[in-house]
Design a protein around this motif. Structure first.
Motif, mmCIF file in Angstrom:
data_model
loop_
_atom_site.group_PDB
_atom_site.id
_atom_site.type_symbol
_atom_site.label_atom_id
_atom_site.label_comp_id
_atom_site.label_asym_id
_atom_site.label_seq_id
_atom_site.Cartn_x
_atom_site.Cartn_y
_atom_site.Cartn_z
ATOM 1 N N ARG A 74 0.850 -1.193 0.000
ATOM 2 C CA ARG A 74 0.000 0.000 0.000
ATOM 3 C C ARG A 74 0.892 1.251 0.000
ATOM 4 N NH1 ARG A 74 -5.625 1.932 0.010
ATOM 5 N NH2 ARG A 74 -5.133 4.125 0.200
ATOM 6 N N TYR A 76 3.862 1.413 -1.250
ATOM 7 C CA TYR A 76 4.410 1.483 -2.614
ATOM 8 C C TYR A 76 3.456 2.274 -3.517
ATOM 9 C CZ TYR A 76 6.236 -0.387 -7.079
ATOM 10 O OH TYR A 76 6.762 -0.533 -8.338
ATOM 11 N N ALA A 77 2.171 1.901 -3.452
ATOM 12 C CA ALA A 77 1.161 2.578 -4.284
ATOM 13 C C ALA A 77 1.036 4.056 -3.894
ATOM 14 C CB ALA A 77 -0.188 1.868 -4.164
ATOM 15 N N GLU A 78 1.057 4.332 -2.595
ATOM 16 C CA GLU A 78 0.900 5.719 -2.135
ATOM 17 C C GLU A 78 2.129 6.564 -2.510
ATOM 18 O OE1 GLU A 78 -1.630 7.237 -0.783
ATOM 19 O OE2 GLU A 78 -2.950 5.641 -0.055
ATOM 20 N N ALA A 80 4.182 5.983 -5.048
ATOM 21 C CA ALA A 80 4.117 6.163 -6.505
ATOM 22 C C ALA A 80 3.173 7.308 -6.859
ATOM 23 C CB ALA A 80 3.655 4.867 -7.171
ATOM 24 N N ALA A 81 2.013 7.332 -6.199
ATOM 25 C CA ALA A 81 1.022 8.375 -6.497
ATOM 26 C C ALA A 81 1.543 9.754 -6.102
ATOM 27 C CB ALA A 81 -0.293 8.061 -5.778
ATOM 28 N N ARG A 85 2.144 12.835 -8.597
ATOM 29 C CA ARG A 85 1.425 14.089 -8.373
ATOM 30 C C ARG A 85 2.359 15.290 -8.584
ATOM 31 N NH1 ARG A 85 -0.812 12.239 -3.242
ATOM 32 N NH2 ARG A 85 -1.961 10.679 -4.434
ATOM 33 N N ARG A 88 3.157 15.584 -12.283
ATOM 34 C CA ARG A 88 2.042 16.196 -13.013
ATOM 35 C C ARG A 88 2.192 17.718 -13.019
ATOM 36 N NH1 ARG A 88 0.953 14.365 -16.229
ATOM 37 N NH2 ARG A 88 0.393 16.268 -17.217
ATOM 38 N N GLN A 105 7.168 7.659 -16.931
ATOM 39 C CA GLN A 105 7.120 7.113 -15.573
ATOM 40 C C GLN A 105 8.168 6.008 -15.402
ATOM 41 O OE1 GLN A 105 3.649 4.725 -14.909
ATOM 42 N NE2 GLN A 105 3.746 4.860 -12.689
ATOM 43 N N ARG B 88 -4.433 10.925 -13.345
ATOM 44 C CA ARG B 88 -4.093 11.453 -12.015
ATOM 45 C C ARG B 88 -5.360 11.546 -11.152
ATOM 46 N NH1 ARG B 88 -0.812 10.107 -10.459
ATOM 47 N NH2 ARG B 88 -1.653 10.214 -8.406
ATOM 48 N N THR B 91 -6.638 7.978 -10.378
ATOM 49 C CA THR B 91 -5.758 7.328 -9.398
ATOM 50 C C THR B 91 -6.017 7.869 -8.000
ATOM 51 O OG1 THR B 91 -4.045 7.111 -11.093
ATOM 52 C CG2 THR B 91 -3.342 6.836 -8.814
ATOM 53 N N ASP B 92 -6.069 9.186 -7.880
ATOM 54 C CA ASP B 92 -6.229 9.788 -6.554
ATOM 55 C C ASP B 92 -7.593 9.488 -5.941
ATOM 56 O OD1 ASP B 92 -3.677 10.690 -6.526
ATOM 57 O OD2 ASP B 92 -4.132 12.756 -7.065
ATOM 58 N N LEU B 95 -7.506 5.788 -4.808
ATOM 59 C CA LEU B 95 -6.708 5.638 -3.578
ATOM 60 C C LEU B 95 -7.472 6.180 -2.375
ATOM 61 C CD1 LEU B 95 -3.044 6.564 -4.668
ATOM 62 C CD2 LEU B 95 -3.840 4.336 -3.829
ATOM 63 N N GLY B 98 -9.915 3.900 -0.984
ATOM 64 C CA GLY B 98 -9.424 2.666 -0.388
ATOM 65 C C GLY B 98 -9.088 1.547 -1.358
ATOM 66 N N PRO B 100 -6.271 0.006 -3.602
ATOM 67 C CA PRO B 100 -4.808 0.193 -3.724
ATOM 68 C C PRO B 100 -4.335 0.147 -5.174
ATOM 69 C CG PRO B 100 -5.275 -2.044 -3.033
ATOM 70 C CD PRO B 100 -6.615 -1.346 -3.126
ATOM 71 N N VAL B 101 -4.723 1.183 -5.938
ATOM 72 C CA VAL B 101 -4.336 1.205 -7.347
ATOM 73 C C VAL B 101 -2.891 1.667 -7.505
ATOM 74 C CG1 VAL B 101 -6.657 1.616 -8.266
ATOM 75 C CG2 VAL B 101 -5.194 3.553 -7.704
ATOM 76 N N ILE B 102 -2.255 1.145 -8.528
ATOM 77 C CA ILE B 102 -0.927 1.618 -8.925
ATOM 78 C C ILE B 102 -0.998 1.884 -10.422
ATOM 79 C CG2 ILE B 102 -0.101 -0.804 -9.052
ATOM 80 C CD1 ILE B 102 2.404 1.633 -8.045
ATOM 81 N N SER B 103 -0.910 3.163 -10.758
ATOM 82 C CA SER B 103 -1.042 3.551 -12.152
ATOM 83 C C SER B 103 0.233 3.223 -12.918
ATOM 84 C CB SER B 103 -1.320 5.048 -12.215
ATOM 85 O OG SER B 103 -1.229 5.472 -13.554
#
Lengths: 275, 275
Positions: A74, A76-78, A80-81, A85, A88, A105, B88, B91-92, B95, B98, B100-103
């Motif tokens: 989780r 890792y995903a956060e 990455a986001a 961000r 962007r 990316q 973006r 993804t946001d 997330l 809840g 757990p995406v990873i773009s």
């Protein structure tokens, strides 16, 4: 061909989570645009650090050291986001200022082994350069064959791409004027080191290891080490650390390979020219 | 394993440039989260179209057909940025809800040949799935060996990844209930086609080619063709087109492979089960 990194501490407020310095990013974008206008045919690969976007989140989850469980992934995903961000913002400001950046990316193709980058898809970057675009990479998460996942810095990505793209120069723009004998933000006696070469590298390494706090050290020492190893393996390459806070310096550094500002890391005993 | 696409027309207002339907994206995110909670171990690969973000820009520059000059490559960069901007937001929101995406940016590794996707880095997607994350791809620009550049749809990416990941089901969520005999937004006599199989595909193809305006046709006809070819080559796969505007339907479709809603495209003469 020049690689230019905008440091995370330059483009974000490192003391506050996810706070970009949009004015600094915009000025840097204008300087890059003016450099491209001033030297048609100049090829630039851009990169930026993650600053207070990725680092806060990554530290919270320990993402650099891997992910052992669901919470780690989780993170890792956060992370990455958060990195995306900031990217962007940087991408949109550069495009708005007329620099034809194309963001790529790193974690979409990166693979590490114990924290070291071993694979990254190069073709989209090469094609972008071939067609007059400015590819933009950034500090990002990455898969790791030993740790599960980790973080890759822009310097790691630059070092990896330098083997294939053979840039003549790498410019690292931060918040201070270059590499100092001590932390210039804390020690008034700190002196700028103008050149780092095989003649003084061991001494510089000792100074950086001894005189800074743990956090700052990790940053500057590992950066200098990585760039020094890179110029040793590619002696035609020069790495220059400058302050991105001094207006016009990014533009001048892009246009003038001889510019006597900041710290030059190179493998030769005397200053080298070249573009 | 299920692939779920949120159509560009579903998550954006297609009549206004760069306008996301954040309420629809948020509801879809909640439905995906509930499906993951309702069926632990369920693996989902998410995708979304570019809608009014990418399409306006791409049309302006003719990016799908390649880039002949500097302006064309500028269009490539602008289209990529527009697609990433929508991604973006998606993804946001996911997330925050809840999931757990990873773009994963397709254009960071994609390569096409005359508009067909021939390469895409799969490992970051596979690793994400293996670690309980929900990888997220999207309609994006891509390099093209013949045309210079092009656009890849989420359906193309799904078809490419299906070979390796062997999903049991693909769900395409749009703004209408499935495939109709005529454009349901224009023709009140339009009837939903519940199944598309080898027994009626030729007839369906004829109806889609004849009864819609050029724009809409291109979209639905090419989507149905691509998915039909995919189920022919992978007979264990089912593709279902549903409306993402009907609350709860995405969740139900994710949880229930037998759900009798929308249009089912499959290679067998009778309805198939499986998850």
């Amino acid at each position: 061909m020049v690689f230019l990194k905008l440091g995370g501490s330059l483009i974000t407020d490192k003391s506050r989570e996810a706070t970009a310095r949009e004015d600094v990013i915009r000025r840097a974008a204008r300087e890059v645009r003016r450099a491209l206008e001033g030297k048609p045919g100049l090829k630039i690969l851009l990169g930026h650090g993650s600053g207070s976007f990725g680092h806060f989140v990554a530290r919270r989850y320990g993402t650099r050291e891997g992910a052992g469980d669901e919470r780690g992934w989780r993170g890792y995903a956060e992370t990455a986001a958060a990195a995306a961000r900031l990217n962007r913002l940087v991408t949109d400001i550069f495009l708005a200022e007329g620099v034809p950046v194309i963001s790529i990316q790193p974690s979409a193709s990166a693979l590490c082994r114990a924290g070291e980058l071993v694979r990254l898809e190069e073709r989209p970057i090469e094609e972008a350069l071939a067609h007059g675009l400015v590819p933009l990479v950034y500090g990002d998460v990455a898969l790791d064959e030993e740790w599960g996942c980790t973080i890759v810095s822009t310097e790691q990505i630059f070092a990896h791409l330098a083997r294939r793209l053979q840039p003549r120069r790498i410019i690292l723009a931060g918040t201070v004027d270059g590499v100092f004998t001590a932390d210039p933000l804390r020690d008034p006696r700190a002196r700028l080191i103008e050149e780092i070469t095989p003649a003084n590298f061991a001494r510089v390494e000792g100074m950086l290891a001894g005189s800074h706090g743990v956090d700052v050290t990790g940053g500057m020492l590992s950066k200098v080490r990585r760039m020094y190893q890179l110029v040793l393996s590619q002696p035609s390459l020069q790495v220059r650390l400058i302050s991105g806070l001094r207006p016009g310096l990014i533009e001048r550094a892009l246009l003038d390979a001889q510019l006597a500002e900041g710290t030059l890391i190179h493998a030769e005993p005397a200053r080298q020219g070249g573009g």
